[in-house]
Every structure is written in structure tokens, then in C-alpha cells.
Design an enzyme around this catalytic site. Structure first.
Site, PDB file in Angstrom:
ATOM      1  N   LYS A 169     -11.006  -1.425   6.885  1.00 33.84           N
ATOM      2  CA  LYS A 169      -9.774  -1.077   7.580  1.00 33.84           C
ATOM      3  C   LYS A 169     -10.176  -0.565   8.955  1.00 33.84           C
ATOM      4  O   LYS A 169     -10.992   0.353   9.062  1.00 33.84           O
ATOM      5  CB  LYS A 169      -9.017   0.008   6.805  1.00 33.84           C
ATOM      6  N   GLU A 186       0.842  -1.195   0.000  1.00 33.82           N
ATOM      7  CA  GLU A 186       0.000   0.000   0.000  1.00 33.82           C
ATOM      8  C   GLU A 186       0.879   1.247   0.000  1.00 33.82           C
ATOM      9  O   GLU A 186       1.597   1.512   0.963  1.00 33.82           O
ATOM     10  CB  GLU A 186      -0.912   0.014   1.234  1.00 33.82           C
TER      11      GLU A 186
END
Length: 212
Positions: free
Chosen positions: A133, A42
Site C-alpha cells: 500500500k 476494506e
């Protein structure tokens, strides 16, 4: 057949979250992670030139020859989402509810892991995409993930924020699919490879058959 980012994240268990000083730094760090056996990385919009970094790393492969899955985190606005996807991002992640990003992801058929902290925010993200998340994860700790799994047993949770690499097994045992780590990973190539080798789990059956 290509591996879905959710399957790859769950197989990798550890999701490196890179915030670098510039695009060159992000590319170097990503290349080092891929060489160590990491496949899913990421990058974040807090890195100057992040879109360039995505475009340069998205075509790369990991140490096993599998196509890299480069995502973009801290995506909170529609223009960021469009730019990330145009640059070749395999997935988008936000730190908190981001309706604009959800709309773009739905229109473009993109994978979006929406962030949240309260049970309501997390449940909303899961209803939309099956994943969330959990941020900032250290506030609730692993027990918070256990509580969430009790009411959302099929959800994919990626706790991120304030978690040290040595704590990853505890979070996985609590029910996390993968753990986001922003700092603390070793710089030594051998040590870094050992981290990913120790955590790796089998990917999906389809990927095993297709070799992806």
C-alpha cells in the site's frame, strides 16, 4: 477454487476504504457496495465495532453471487490482526510498516498488504508479500508509482490517500493495480454501480473457469 484477494483487487481496480461511525453504518455501506457490483471492501479499525462489522459482512456475496472479500485496514498491531482474522477478514492492510502484523499474517497464512511511502519501505513490503500500500499516495502522485514500477515491475501497488474517484484512471495508467478511495464515491445506487462497471477488468483465468 477461491479468488485470491490480489486478483480480485486488480480486477476491481477500486478498493473502497470505509471509516464509519459504528458497525451498523459499516455494514450498510458494505452491503450497498456489494449490491453495486463491488466485491472487495476494506473496513478499518478506526470504526467502532469494526470486528462485528467484519463478522456480519464476511459471509455476504456481491451482485453477481461471488463471495465477498472483506478486508481490514489500519491494522498496526498483532492483537488487531488476530481479531480481524478471527472475524473472517480475507486480508489485512496497514498504512505503514507493521512487523507485528507481518508475523501474525505469516503464521496464519493470511494475505497482508503492508504500507509504506519510501522506496525502501515499499520494497520491503513487496519482498514479503508481492504487494504494498503506497500511503499517503497524493504526496508523490502518479509519477511516483511509475518510478516504483520501473524498479519493482512485478509488484502490486495500491496507492491510497488523497485520491479522488475521477483520478483513478490516471493512477491505473501509471501502474497501480488498484486505487484505495476513502471518500467521494456516489451514494446513488445506479451511479455507484456505473463506477465499478466502468473500471472492471477480467479477473484471473482460474477464476473465470471456476466461476468464483
Amino acid at each position: 477454487m477461491s479468488c485470491h484477494p490480489y486478483d480480485a483487487m486488480a480486477a476491481q481496480c477500486l478498493l473502497p476504504v470505509l471509516r464509519e461511525a459504528d458497525a451498523d453504518g459499516a455494514v450498510r455501506r458494505t452491503a450497498a457496495l456489494l449490491a453495486a457490483g463491488c466485491r472487495v471492501v476494506e473496513l478499518t479499525t478506526s470504526t467502532p465495532g469494526w470486528a462485528e462489522a467484519v463478522a456480519r459482512t464476511a459471509p455476504l456475496a456481491d451482485a453477481y453471487g461471488r463471495p465477498a472479500l472483506i478486508g481490514v485496514g489500519t491494522v498496526t498491531a498483532a492483537d488487531q490482526a488476530e481479531t480481524a482474522l478471527d472475524a473472517g477478514a480475507a486480508f489485512l492492510i496497514s498504512p505503514y510498516p507493521a512487523p507485528e502484523v507481518r508475523t501474525v499474517a505469516a503464521r496464519r497464512g493470511a494475505v497482508f498488504v503492508e504500507g509504506g511511502f519510501t522506496p525502501g519501505e515499499i520494497a520491503s513490503a513487496v519482498r514479503s508479500a508481492g504487494a504494498a500500500k503506497v500511503f499517503p499516495a497524493h504526496v508523490g502522485g502518479p509519477q511516483f508509482i511509475r518510478s516504483l514500477k520501473a524498479v519493482l515491475p512485478g509488484a502490486l501497488f495500491i496507492p491510497t490517500g488523497g485520491i479522488r474517484p475521477a483520478e483513478i484512471p490516471e493512477w491505473l495508467a501509471a501502474g497501480a493495480a488498484a486505487v484505495g478511495i476513502g471518500s467521494g464515491l456516489p451514494d446513488d445506487p445506479g451511479e455507484l454501480a456505473a463506477v465499478f462497471a466502468a473500471l472492471a477488468r477480467p479477473c484471473c483465468t482460474g477464476c473465470a473457469a471456476a466461476g468464483c
